[in-house]
Design a protein around this motif. Sequence first.
Motif, PDB file in Angstrom:
ATOM      1  N   ILE A 290       0.730  -1.192   0.050  1.00 37.56           N
ATOM      2  CA  ILE A 290      -0.041  -0.081  -0.071  1.00 37.56           C
ATOM      3  C   ILE A 290       0.964   1.187   0.011  1.00 37.56           C
ATOM      4  N   ALA A 291       0.646   2.151  -0.906  1.00 35.04           N
ATOM      5  CA  ALA A 291       1.661   3.301  -1.076  1.00 35.04           C
ATOM      6  C   ALA A 291       0.462   4.426  -0.637  1.00 35.04           C
ATOM      7  N   VAL A 292       1.196   5.461  -0.208  1.00 32.61           N
ATOM      8  CA  VAL A 292       0.187   6.552   0.566  1.00 32.61           C
ATOM      9  C   VAL A 292       1.306   7.745  -0.262  1.00 32.61           C
ATOM     10  N   LEU A 293       0.640   8.264  -1.546  1.00 31.28           N
ATOM     11  CA  LEU A 293       1.428   9.469  -2.029  1.00 31.28           C
ATOM     12  C   LEU A 293       0.836  10.909  -2.256  1.00 31.28           C
ATOM     13  N   TRP A 294       1.377  11.751  -2.362  1.00 30.88           N
ATOM     14  CA  TRP A 294       1.123  12.886  -2.254  1.00 30.88           C
ATOM     15  C   TRP A 294       1.962  13.834  -3.383  1.00 30.88           C
ATOM     16  N   GLY A 295       1.232  14.782  -4.037  1.00 28.26           N
ATOM     17  CA  GLY A 295       1.830  15.722  -5.085  1.00 28.26           C
ATOM     18  C   GLY A 295       1.233  17.053  -5.065  1.00 28.26           C
ATOM     19  N   HIS A 296       1.971  18.060  -5.391  1.00 34.24           N
ATOM     20  CA  HIS A 296       1.425  19.673  -5.045  1.00 34.24           C
ATOM     21  C   HIS A 296       2.322  20.549  -5.890  1.00 34.24           C
ATOM     22  N   SER A 297       1.669  21.427  -6.496  1.00 37.17           N
ATOM     23  CA  SER A 297       2.430  22.560  -7.244  1.00 37.17           C
ATOM     24  C   SER A 297       2.414  23.684  -6.265  1.00 37.17           C
ATOM     25  N   THR A 298       1.485  23.765  -5.253  1.00 36.49           N
ATOM     26  CA  THR A 298       1.279  24.960  -4.424  1.00 36.49           C
ATOM     27  C   THR A 298       2.813  24.997  -3.406  1.00 36.49           C
ATOM     28  N   GLN A 299       2.693  26.072  -2.696  1.00 36.36           N
ATOM     29  CA  GLN A 299       3.912  26.048  -1.890  1.00 36.36           C
ATOM     30  C   GLN A 299       4.181  24.937  -0.755  1.00 36.36           C
ATOM     31  N   THR A 300       2.708  24.718  -0.131  1.00 36.16           N
ATOM     32  CA  THR A 300       2.933  23.617   0.747  1.00 36.16           C
ATOM     33  C   THR A 300       1.436  22.756   0.657  1.00 36.16           C
ATOM     34  N   MET A 301       1.596  21.504   1.325  1.00 32.46           N
ATOM     35  CA  MET A 301       0.350  20.528   1.370  1.00 32.46           C
ATOM     36  C   MET A 301       0.239  20.182   2.903  1.00 32.46           C
ATOM     37  N   SER A 302      -0.803  20.110   3.410  1.00 28.51           N
ATOM     38  CA  SER A 302      -0.738  19.305   4.830  1.00 28.51           C
ATOM     39  C   SER A 302      -1.415  18.227   4.570  1.00 28.51           C
ATOM     40  N   LEU A 303      -0.856  17.235   5.598  1.00 28.22           N
ATOM     41  CA  LEU A 303      -1.467  15.790   5.289  1.00 28.22           C
ATOM     42  C   LEU A 303      -0.973  14.918   6.372  1.00 28.22           C
ATOM     43  N   GLY A 304      -1.738  13.701   6.644  1.00 29.27           N
ATOM     44  CA  GLY A 304      -1.280  12.940   7.626  1.00 29.27           C
ATOM     45  C   GLY A 304      -1.759  11.431   7.086  1.00 29.27           C
ATOM     46  N   PHE A 305      -1.216  10.508   7.867  1.00 28.85           N
ATOM     47  CA  PHE A 305      -1.489   8.891   7.520  1.00 28.85           C
ATOM     48  C   PHE A 305      -1.668   8.146   8.669  1.00 28.85           C
ATOM     49  N   MET A 306      -2.114   7.064   8.588  1.00 25.74           N
ATOM     50  CA  MET A 306      -1.978   5.942   9.608  1.00 25.74           C
ATOM     51  C   MET A 306      -2.733   4.589   9.214  1.00 25.74           C
ATOM     52  N   SER A 307      -1.902   3.586   9.584  1.00 26.20           N
ATOM     53  CA  SER A 307      -2.429   2.276   9.498  1.00 26.20           C
ATOM     54  C   SER A 307      -3.136   1.832  10.647  1.00 26.20           C
ATOM     55  N   LYS A 308      -3.878   0.447  10.488  1.00 30.59           N
ATOM     56  CA  LYS A 308      -4.429   0.082  11.778  1.00 30.59           C
ATOM     57  C   LYS A 308      -3.246  -0.606  12.486  1.00 30.59           C
ATOM     58  N   MET A 309      -2.207  -0.736  11.956  1.00 30.37           N
ATOM     59  CA  MET A 309      -1.094  -1.235  12.927  1.00 30.37           C
ATOM     60  C   MET A 309      -0.133  -0.301  13.544  1.00 30.37           C
ATOM     61  N   ASP A 310      -0.575   1.152  13.079  1.00 30.54           N
ATOM     62  CA  ASP A 310       0.383   2.022  13.699  1.00 30.54           C
ATOM     63  C   ASP A 310      -0.065   2.416  15.237  1.00 30.54           C
ATOM     64  N   ARG A 311       0.643   2.858  16.046  1.00 29.90           N
ATOM     65  CA  ARG A 311       0.269   3.216  17.320  1.00 29.90           C
ATOM     66  C   ARG A 311      -0.038   4.610  17.388  1.00 29.90           C
ATOM     67  N   TYR A 312       0.755   5.133  16.383  1.00 31.59           N
ATOM     68  CA  TYR A 312       0.444   6.870  16.520  1.00 31.59           C
ATOM     69  C   TYR A 312       0.136   7.072  14.842  1.00 31.59           C
ATOM     70  N   PRO A 313      -0.781   8.100  14.640  1.00 30.48           N
ATOM     71  CA  PRO A 313      -0.419   8.690  13.317  1.00 30.48           C
ATOM     72  C   PRO A 313       0.599   9.624  12.642  1.00 30.48           C
ATOM     73  N   THR A 314       0.739   9.936  11.777  1.00 30.04           N
ATOM     74  CA  THR A 314       1.791  10.755  11.111  1.00 30.04           C
ATOM     75  C   THR A 314       1.307  11.899  10.656  1.00 30.04           C
ATOM     76  N   GLY A 315       1.822  13.128  10.992  1.00 30.30           N
ATOM     77  CA  GLY A 315       1.292  14.419  10.303  1.00 30.30           C
ATOM     78  C   GLY A 315       2.303  15.222   9.645  1.00 30.30           C
TER      79      GLY A 315
END
Length: 344
Positions: A290-315
């Motif tokens: 499973i791949a989580v990907l992001w792409g943007h042409s703006t200055q920034t992009m805010s995102l987060g992700f988490m799997s059921k196996m993760d103890r904590y999410p990533t932001g």
Amino acid sequence: MIAVHCGAGYHNKKYHRKYNKLSKKACIKGIDVLKQGGTALESVKAAVIVLENDPITNAGYGSNLSTNGVIELDASVMDGRELVYGGCGAIRKIKNPIELAYDICVKQSKPLPLGLIPPSLLVGTGGLEYARGIGLNIVTNKSLISKKAFKQYVKCKHLYNQQSNKLDTVGAVCIDDSGHVASACSSGGLLLKRPGRVGQAALYGSGVWADSFIKEEPCVAVCTTGCGEHLVQTQLAKEISIDLKNETCVTTGLHKTMTDKFLKSRFLRNVNQKLGGALVLHANTARDEIAVLWGHSTQTMSLGFMSKMDRYPTGLISELPNEALAGDTINVGGTYFYNKINTE
């Protein structure tokens, strides 16, 4: 597995921690739905509600105001299992428009009397009346306006060239235990937009796309963010999903699609600054990858992700390189997870 975004645009560094905290909160809510046996579609709805309810985003409460000082909201969802979509546009007085889009989507497969066809997109007063009929939370326009949004409205009322600075459309993509994907998108639209304007967040193929219908193929879910007009003209969500179905390396594939079919799109040939972003979930069932990907042409992009196996999410906040120009360069990032994907 779930991933969310709080928009592609410009995120002031002093607010980075707040955006990351919100992304994590939304991920946890989405994962909780999955842990309780919920579907990907239910998970993205729950995650986006969290994002809509925070005034730091441009969705739900705290959204951008139109030129007449009213908040009009867009939202959509797509279910990759059934390939059905539901959207709403230029909706007033609804606290969480993603709930309306979700209801429209799930009722696509429920027959109506007299052979009538269920709507897939509702806008304006028709959408509001439908929302009342199903018991959604109807509020006043004033209650949706945050102090921050009103301050920006007053400041920019006569400065239309500043309207692209707040592009914080929110969204989510998810894969559930059955191996099916879903996508969701919600937005208050551009600052000082014209009343009645509907952006990509409401529209099929532009704001959302999800496809896990054929189990022998990779599953892909996409939600977009940025300047809605640019994303509508290029149908970027659908284009990314179709291209990544056949890519060996999805990271370079995402960069190629966003470059060729967004930055270099013939449909945007007269646009000088192309502002957009995409959040992608790609699941390769053959490799349990499973791949989580992001792409943007703006200055920034805010995102987060988490799997059921993760103890904590990533932001995190993805940023263009220092020398890169917004609207002229695509920045792509991603992370991979290796989990058994149920394809039954």
